[in-house]
Design a protein around this motif. Sequence first.
Motif, PDB file in Angstrom:
ATOM      1  N   GLU A 208      44.131 -26.460  48.094  1.00  0.00           N
ATOM      2  CA  GLU A 208      43.828 -27.645  47.292  1.00  0.00           C
ATOM      3  C   GLU A 208      42.509 -27.500  46.543  1.00  0.00           C
ATOM      4  OE1 GLU A 208      44.904 -31.059  45.585  1.00  0.00           O
ATOM      5  OE2 GLU A 208      46.079 -30.280  47.276  1.00  0.00           O
ATOM      6  N   ASP A 209      41.622 -26.626  47.039  1.00  0.00           N
ATOM      7  CA  ASP A 209      40.320 -26.437  46.398  1.00  0.00           C
ATOM      8  C   ASP A 209      40.324 -25.307  45.362  1.00  0.00           C
ATOM      9  OD1 ASP A 209      40.674 -24.409  48.233  1.00  0.00           O
ATOM     10  OD2 ASP A 209      38.684 -24.564  49.133  1.00  0.00           O
ATOM     11  N   VAL A 210      41.512 -24.806  45.035  1.00  0.00           N
ATOM     12  CA  VAL A 210      41.656 -23.708  44.075  1.00  0.00           C
ATOM     13  C   VAL A 210      42.297 -24.241  42.793  1.00  0.00           C
ATOM     14  CG1 VAL A 210      42.688 -21.449  43.625  1.00  0.00           C
ATOM     15  CG2 VAL A 210      41.969 -22.058  45.952  1.00  0.00           C
ATOM     16  N   TRP A 211      41.749 -23.809  41.657  1.00  0.00           N
ATOM     17  CA  TRP A 211      42.365 -24.115  40.360  1.00  0.00           C
ATOM     18  C   TRP A 211      42.734 -22.818  39.668  1.00  0.00           C
ATOM     19  CZ3 TRP A 211      43.750 -28.498  37.570  1.00  0.00           C
ATOM     20  CH2 TRP A 211      43.536 -29.702  38.246  1.00  0.00           C
ATOM     21  N   VAL A 212      43.974 -22.758  39.203  1.00  0.00           N
ATOM     22  CA  VAL A 212      44.462 -21.597  38.462  1.00  0.00           C
ATOM     23  C   VAL A 212      44.424 -21.926  36.973  1.00  0.00           C
ATOM     24  CG1 VAL A 212      46.389 -20.029  38.064  1.00  0.00           C
ATOM     25  CG2 VAL A 212      45.921 -20.883  40.374  1.00  0.00           C
ATOM     26  N   VAL A 213      43.748 -21.080  36.210  1.00  0.00           N
ATOM     27  CA  VAL A 213      43.602 -21.271  34.768  1.00  0.00           C
ATOM     28  C   VAL A 213      44.489 -20.259  34.049  1.00  0.00           C
ATOM     29  CG1 VAL A 213      41.997 -21.191  32.827  1.00  0.00           C
ATOM     30  CG2 VAL A 213      41.234 -22.084  35.049  1.00  0.00           C
ATOM     31  N   ILE A 214      45.422 -20.764  33.234  1.00  0.00           N
ATOM     32  CA  ILE A 214      46.366 -19.901  32.524  1.00  0.00           C
ATOM     33  C   ILE A 214      46.216 -20.117  31.017  1.00  0.00           C
ATOM     34  CG2 ILE A 214      48.775 -19.230  32.230  1.00  0.00           C
ATOM     35  CD1 ILE A 214      49.412 -20.387  34.942  1.00  0.00           C
TER      36      ILE A 214
ATOM     37  N   ALA B 131      38.387 -17.903  24.483  1.00  0.00           N
ATOM     38  CA  ALA B 131      38.135 -19.327  24.271  1.00  0.00           C
ATOM     39  C   ALA B 131      39.030 -20.181  25.169  1.00  0.00           C
ATOM     40  CB  ALA B 131      38.350 -19.682  22.809  1.00  0.00           C
ATOM     41  N   ALA B 132      40.286 -19.772  25.315  1.00  0.00           N
ATOM     42  CA  ALA B 132      41.212 -20.525  26.161  1.00  0.00           C
ATOM     43  C   ALA B 132      40.770 -20.498  27.619  1.00  0.00           C
ATOM     44  CB  ALA B 132      42.625 -19.975  26.011  1.00  0.00           C
ATOM     45  N   LEU B 133      40.294 -19.343  28.077  1.00  0.00           N
ATOM     46  CA  LEU B 133      39.802 -19.254  29.454  1.00  0.00           C
ATOM     47  C   LEU B 133      38.589 -20.150  29.659  1.00  0.00           C
ATOM     48  CD1 LEU B 133      40.094 -15.448  30.292  1.00  0.00           C
ATOM     49  CD2 LEU B 133      41.320 -17.327  31.400  1.00  0.00           C
ATOM     50  N   GLN B 134      37.668 -20.156  28.704  1.00  0.00           N
ATOM     51  CA  GLN B 134      36.485 -20.989  28.851  1.00  0.00           C
ATOM     52  C   GLN B 134      36.852 -22.468  28.874  1.00  0.00           C
ATOM     53  OE1 GLN B 134      33.180 -19.946  29.450  1.00  0.00           O
ATOM     54  NE2 GLN B 134      33.148 -22.122  29.977  1.00  0.00           N
TER      55      GLN B 134
ATOM     56  N   LEU C 216      38.398 -23.132  32.335  1.00  0.00           N
ATOM     57  CA  LEU C 216      37.389 -23.149  33.399  1.00  0.00           C
ATOM     58  C   LEU C 216      36.559 -24.426  33.333  1.00  0.00           C
ATOM     59  CD1 LEU C 216      36.233 -19.415  33.327  1.00  0.00           C
ATOM     60  CD2 LEU C 216      37.393 -20.563  35.228  1.00  0.00           C
ATOM     61  N   SER C 217      36.185 -24.851  32.136  1.00  0.00           N
ATOM     62  CA  SER C 217      35.411 -26.079  31.991  1.00  0.00           C
ATOM     63  C   SER C 217      36.209 -27.282  32.496  1.00  0.00           C
ATOM     64  CB  SER C 217      35.013 -26.289  30.524  1.00  0.00           C
ATOM     65  OG  SER C 217      34.169 -25.253  30.072  1.00  0.00           O
ATOM     66  N   TYR C 218      37.489 -27.303  32.183  1.00  0.00           N
ATOM     67  CA  TYR C 218      38.348 -28.390  32.652  1.00  0.00           C
ATOM     68  C   TYR C 218      38.436 -28.386  34.174  1.00  0.00           C
ATOM     69  CZ  TYR C 218      42.510 -31.330  33.180  1.00  0.00           C
ATOM     70  OH  TYR C 218      43.378 -32.324  33.548  1.00  0.00           O
ATOM     71  N   ALA C 219      38.679 -27.208  34.745  1.00  0.00           N
ATOM     72  CA  ALA C 219      38.841 -27.102  36.192  1.00  0.00           C
ATOM     73  C   ALA C 219      37.547 -27.438  36.931  1.00  0.00           C
ATOM     74  CB  ALA C 219      39.321 -25.702  36.559  1.00  0.00           C
ATOM     75  N   LEU C 220      36.414 -27.039  36.384  1.00  0.00           N
ATOM     76  CA  LEU C 220      35.128 -27.339  37.029  1.00  0.00           C
ATOM     77  C   LEU C 220      34.895 -28.838  37.145  1.00  0.00           C
ATOM     78  CD1 LEU C 220      32.857 -24.625  35.372  1.00  0.00           C
ATOM     79  CD2 LEU C 220      33.090 -24.989  37.849  1.00  0.00           C
ATOM     80  N   ALA C 221      35.484 -29.607  36.257  1.00  0.00           N
ATOM     81  CA  ALA C 221      35.303 -31.058  36.274  1.00  0.00           C
ATOM     82  C   ALA C 221      36.233 -31.755  37.253  1.00  0.00           C
ATOM     83  CB  ALA C 221      35.524 -31.620  34.867  1.00  0.00           C
TER      84      ALA C 221
END
Length: 226
Positions: A4-10, A66-69, A72-77
């Motif tokens: 639950e504490d993991v976010w996958v960025v695709i 750019a998509a990864l950044q 990551l910004s979304y997931a960090l929030a």
Amino acid sequence: MANEDVWVVIPVYNEERVIADVVEHVRETFPNVVCVDDGSADQSAARIAGTRAHLVRHPINLGQGAALQTGLSYALARPGAKYFVTFDADGQHRPEDAERMVEVARSGEADAVLGSRFLEQAQSVPWLKRAVLRLVVAMSPTARKMQLTDAHNGLRVFSRRVAERLHISMNGMAHASEIVSFLAKSDFRVEEVPVTILYTDYSKTKGQSLVNGVNILFDLSLRDRG
């Protein structure tokens, strides 16, 4: 729930044929997935919207970095997010490999865990891609300094501390070398973990050519001079 504490960025660009299946497969292991549709001209966004992944959209194509950044910004929030996985949209990566990499990060052995095609199964990598990847490593001072075997593998795991300090500025494919450079200049502990890449007929059409590999190095050299 596990992970639950993991976010996958695709990062996603024109992957309507496979992205829904990729997302659903990932969500069997990781419930939190954010897909960044990078200005796709096809139905990728609609396919993602039909899954339970979070969807963020770029109005135009900006590039994978750019998509990864953005992801990551979304997931960090997101509340409770501690670990961040970067994962390709074309079906090459395996969630079970990502889960093993997350466990290495959880153990405290590493702040950043990088997947490698070459620690155990180099023979499964198509010869042209193997040549490109070895060239990038050979010509990259930071990859040599860190003794990396696979500097351009898109499967990575970052702790929150790493993700908060990482700011990707190279919008295109050169972002992979930029990430390695960032890690080399930091005090973060970095580990490589062997992973299996699934080279399907579809995913092979998405790979980097030798010319693109040289272009990546050229882009990085211009950035370093600046």
